[in-house]
Design an enzyme around this catalytic site. Sequence first.
Site, PDB file in Angstrom:
ATOM      1  N   ASP A 197       0.824  -1.203   0.000  1.00 55.06           N
ATOM      2  CA  ASP A 197       0.000   0.000   0.000  1.00 55.06           C
ATOM      3  C   ASP A 197       0.865   1.263   0.000  1.00 55.06           C
ATOM      4  O   ASP A 197       0.608   2.207  -0.743  1.00 55.06           O
ATOM      5  CB  ASP A 197      -0.957  -0.006   1.199  1.00 55.06           C
ATOM      6  N   LYS A 223       1.405   4.213  -2.986  1.00 55.13           N
ATOM      7  CA  LYS A 223       1.273   5.656  -2.756  1.00 55.13           C
ATOM      8  C   LYS A 223       2.487   6.414  -3.281  1.00 55.13           C
ATOM      9  O   LYS A 223       2.346   7.458  -3.918  1.00 55.13           O
ATOM     10  CB  LYS A 223       1.040   5.937  -1.268  1.00 55.13           C
TER      11      LYS A 223
END
Length: 165
Positions: free
Chosen positions: A28, A32
Amino acid sequence: TTFHDVVATAQKEGYTEPDPTIDLSGVDVARKILILARESGFDLELTDIVNNSFLPEESLKTTNNDYFYASLTKFETHFQKLFHEANSKNCRLKYVAEFENGKANVGLQHISSEQPFYNLEGSDNIVLFFTDRYPENPLIIKGAGAGADVTASGIFADVIRIANK
């Protein structure tokens, strides 16, 4: 508190993806920094990002949440060691992404109380921009990094941008 219990509580309260390995493996965070790098004009792929995951290989290779949580219990000593090492230095553990000179990496870091990441709580994110104008004291952007409203507004902004092309 065991790491297993911390992760289970975070998942129950909606702080993790339905599959918590996505968050805890660094994927994750890598996604980003990939978005930020691409928005900055860099041609980067997820596979170009060095991921220094703190999870044991066995945990990373689990195929469902039950097996994943069982692996957290199995490796509790590993997680406690990471926590106590940081705590002994008066630091907190934070998953951090870095992008510099066209290269990106993600991993768990010891964050001291003098660093802007130290007081980051819940689902908030923070981005530090070190630039020619901000070489010592970075430009800091901090705010919600998850949740229905944030996700919906991001998707809506993408739709508008695409429609305007």
